[in-house]
Scaffold this motif. Sequence first.
Motif: not given
Length: 267
Positions: A23-28, A30-32, A117-123
């Motif tokens: 859940e923590l990873a998913i929240e990261a 969803r930050q943007p 940095r998880l969200a931009p890297v994932a995108e």
Amino acid sequence: AAPSKADRDDWVLVLDDSQADAELAIEALRQPAAAVEWLRADTRGSFQAALANGPWDLILADFTLQHFSGIEALKLLKSSGHDIPLLLVSGTVGEEVIVEGMRAGADDFFGKGRLTRLAPVAERAIREAGHRREKARVEQEKRFLLERWRLHERQMVTQLSHKTEELRLLAERWRLLVDHAIDGVALQQAIWASPGCLSDYRFLEWNPAAQRILGLDPGQVIGRTAGEVWPAGLQNGWLARYARVLTTGRSERIEDCPVTVGGIEKR
């Protein structure tokens, strides 16, 4: 349940034996304010089942699970043939762990406490995977079209070979027929002064019987016009009859129409 590609944004498969860490990873992610749907797997079997029932846009895999690992998941992903970016996540991030993960083919590596940095890297990883899939699709279509063209080309060559053989056999039969005919045979090309008005004709074929009957060998006739071979013959109605046959397509029998060759009248 496996996700449907319709009416959704990004689907993420999370391999983690901790619900809280997942859940923590998913929240990261969803930050943007990105729309994310996700499913958690925590064993080899559940991961394989989820992978087979995708489609998935991204996989987040814990480096170490109780009876499975992110490296093993990465190997299963590669063997499946799916082009899905996989990001490894670990509670303990050491240099050896990172090197092992990247060498295995992971798209990136994150510590569980460093997910900013998880969200931009994932995108970026999702976007690049989409480009790769589109490129692969185009290449596959090009190969398909090229193979179809090559098949068509082979078929055309085969048909042409058959037609060439047919034409060769027809030419042989024509030559046998003409050379062994007891009647004189001449193949002629019409020369038109204007539509419907035949001015002359040129000899293209001259068989042995014609040579025997008229006393002219092929070298004296072939390539020349009737006007050159026997000028007086053009004045006796031959041209009008020939023109009528050519324009109507109906044959005519011509009798008692003499020509003069070498000062000798022949019929």
